[in-house]
Write an enzyme that holds these catalytic residues in place. Structure first.
Site, short mmCIF file in Angstrom:
data_model
loop_
_atom_site.label_atom_id
_atom_site.label_comp_id
_atom_site.label_asym_id
_atom_site.label_seq_id
_atom_site.Cartn_x
_atom_site.Cartn_y
_atom_site.Cartn_z
N HIS A 184 0.84 -1.19 0.00
CA HIS A 184 0.00 0.00 0.00
C HIS A 184 0.87 1.24 0.00
O HIS A 184 2.11 1.16 0.15
CB HIS A 184 -0.97 0.00 1.18
CG HIS A 184 -0.32 0.05 2.54
ND1 HIS A 184 0.48 -0.96 3.03
CD2 HIS A 184 -0.37 0.99 3.51
CE1 HIS A 184 0.89 -0.64 4.24
NE2 HIS A 184 0.38 0.54 4.56
N HIS A 240 1.41 3.83 1.97
CA HIS A 240 1.89 4.53 3.16
C HIS A 240 3.42 4.50 3.12
O HIS A 240 4.03 3.51 2.72
CB HIS A 240 1.36 3.88 4.44
CG HIS A 240 -0.04 4.30 4.76
ND1 HIS A 240 -0.84 3.62 5.66
CD2 HIS A 240 -0.80 5.35 4.30
CE1 HIS A 240 -2.02 4.23 5.74
NE2 HIS A 240 -2.02 5.27 4.93
N ASP A 287 5.95 4.12 5.03
CA ASP A 287 6.82 3.11 5.63
C ASP A 287 6.77 1.78 4.89
O ASP A 287 7.33 0.79 5.36
CB ASP A 287 6.48 2.91 7.12
CG ASP A 287 5.03 2.52 7.37
OD1 ASP A 287 4.18 2.84 6.51
OD2 ASP A 287 4.75 1.91 8.41
N HIS A 288 6.14 1.79 3.71
CA HIS A 288 6.09 0.58 2.90
C HIS A 288 6.59 0.80 1.47
O HIS A 288 6.78 -0.18 0.74
CB HIS A 288 4.67 0.02 2.86
CG HIS A 288 4.22 -0.49 4.20
ND1 HIS A 288 4.27 -1.82 4.56
CD2 HIS A 288 3.75 0.18 5.28
CE1 HIS A 288 3.84 -1.96 5.79
NE2 HIS A 288 3.51 -0.75 6.26
N HIS A 332 -7.43 -1.62 5.52
CA HIS A 332 -6.61 -0.62 6.18
C HIS A 332 -7.16 0.76 5.84
O HIS A 332 -8.22 0.88 5.24
CB HIS A 332 -5.15 -0.79 5.73
CG HIS A 332 -4.16 -0.04 6.54
ND1 HIS A 332 -4.21 0.04 7.92
CD2 HIS A 332 -3.07 0.70 6.17
CE1 HIS A 332 -3.21 0.78 8.35
NE2 HIS A 332 -2.50 1.20 7.31
N ASP A 358 -0.35 -4.22 6.68
CA ASP A 358 -1.22 -3.45 7.56
C ASP A 358 -2.69 -3.76 7.33
O ASP A 358 -3.20 -3.65 6.21
CB ASP A 358 -0.98 -1.96 7.35
CG ASP A 358 0.46 -1.55 7.63
OD1 ASP A 358 1.32 -2.44 7.64
OD2 ASP A 358 0.71 -0.35 7.83
N HIS A 373 6.05 -5.69 11.86
CA HIS A 373 5.44 -4.36 11.86
C HIS A 373 5.19 -3.87 13.28
O HIS A 373 4.12 -3.37 13.63
CB HIS A 373 4.14 -4.35 11.05
CG HIS A 373 3.75 -2.97 10.59
ND1 HIS A 373 2.86 -2.17 11.27
CD2 HIS A 373 4.13 -2.26 9.50
CE1 HIS A 373 2.70 -1.02 10.63
NE2 HIS A 373 3.47 -1.05 9.55
#
Length: 301
Positions: free
Chosen positions: A60, A62, A64-65, A140, A210, A268
């Site tokens: 996804h 976000h 941090d990915h 999410h 997530d 995570h």
């Protein structure tokens, strides 16, 4: 099947921990799953060659990915990459990456293919003669997919002693490996199981990024060999998991149990905790076959 954890912590990079990224080695493929900041540094630390990576799966959008993706793509160019690169991820990822390349006047010297995803149902996104990769729709704050990697059944193993005993010619070897019976010149039929051995059972790996706790994807990951599941919080912070649409270690263990997974790997982790051992302890009360991811940790299955 081998899994190298490059990063497995939530939100922001720290001095000694990194956000989500990992490499799955399966049937001669090196699949990069998520690509947070410092991914290329972690690849070097773990001695994984950049040239081995041809497929990147982003769960996804976000940061941090996937915030490490543009850097890795740019480094591939500086290293004179010529092999094609395939990127799988949510709709919008192509625009994000190409915009950065355009304004930097820095285009790749290799073919860059984007496979944008927007289906809310599981779909096959990659397949060859050895491996098949399907999405795992998650729930999410933004559109999110996990990924299920499954080996295809391998060829049967030739029993060289039996083949010599029956004086079977080499031209029939591939048929035997493909599971076929062999008919001799005198009409005798030799069953395949007398000429070959069963191959190793095909393995499977599910990456569940997530997501809030939901049982909507249990059928997709049923009987998976290894399940990597996010566990951002402990039960003491369950109220935060619901608000931010994440899972606790206990909830991840419940998913593993209900999916009949053989092994669970937690990751995570929120950086609010001093130690991640509490995640293992919480999950093992429900699912004993639980292990913890950690940066640089390698799992061989």
């Amino acid at each position: 099947m081998k899994l190298t954890i490059l990063g497995c912590y939530a939100a922001t990079p720290r001095t000694f921990t990194n956000p989500t990224s990992q490499v799955l080695e399966i049937r001669n493929h090196h699949f990069l799953i998520d690509c947070a900041e410092a991914t290329q540094v972690q690849l070097r630390k773990n001695k994984i060659k950049f040239t081995q990576i041809s497929h990147i799966f982003i769960s996804h959008l976000h940061g941090d990915h996937f915030y490490g993706l543009i850097g890795l793509i740019s480094s591939f160019t500086l290293l004179n990459r010529t092999n094609d690169l395939h990127v799988y991820g949510p709709k919008g990822i192509k625009e994000i990456i190409l915009l950065q390349l355009r304004y930097a006047n820095s285009y790749t010297g290799y073919q860059l293919f984007f496979h944008e995803l927007e289906s809310r149902e599981s779909e096959v996104v990659f397949e060859d003669d050895k491996v098949i990769v399907s999405t795992i729709p998650l729930k999410h704050r933004v559109y999110t997919n996990g990924y299920l990697f499954r080996e295809k059944p391998a060829e049967r193993k030739l029993d060289s002693n039996a083949v010599r005993e029956h004086k079977i010619e080499i031209c029939y070897f591939q048929n035997i490996k493909n599971g076929k019976d062999i008919k001799l010149d005198d009409g005798t039929v030799i069953p395949n199981e007398k000429l070959s051995f069963d191959p190793p059972a095909p393995k499977s790996y599910a990456f569940c990024s997530d997501t809030v706790y939901t049982e909507s994807y249990l059928d997709i990951i049923k009987d998976v060999d290894v399940l990597y599941h996010e566990s951002t919080f402990l039960e003491t912070e369950a109220h935060l998991s619901e608000r931010t649409m994440h899972c606790t270690a206990k909830q991840a263990a419940e998913i593993a149990l209900k999916a009949h997974a053989k092994q669970l790997i937690l990751g995570h982790f929120s950086t609010r905790y001093d130690s991640i051992e509490s995640f293992r302890e919480e999950a093992q009360t429900i699912f004993p076959a639980t292990d913890l991811a950690d940066d640089g940790k390698v799992f061989e299955f």
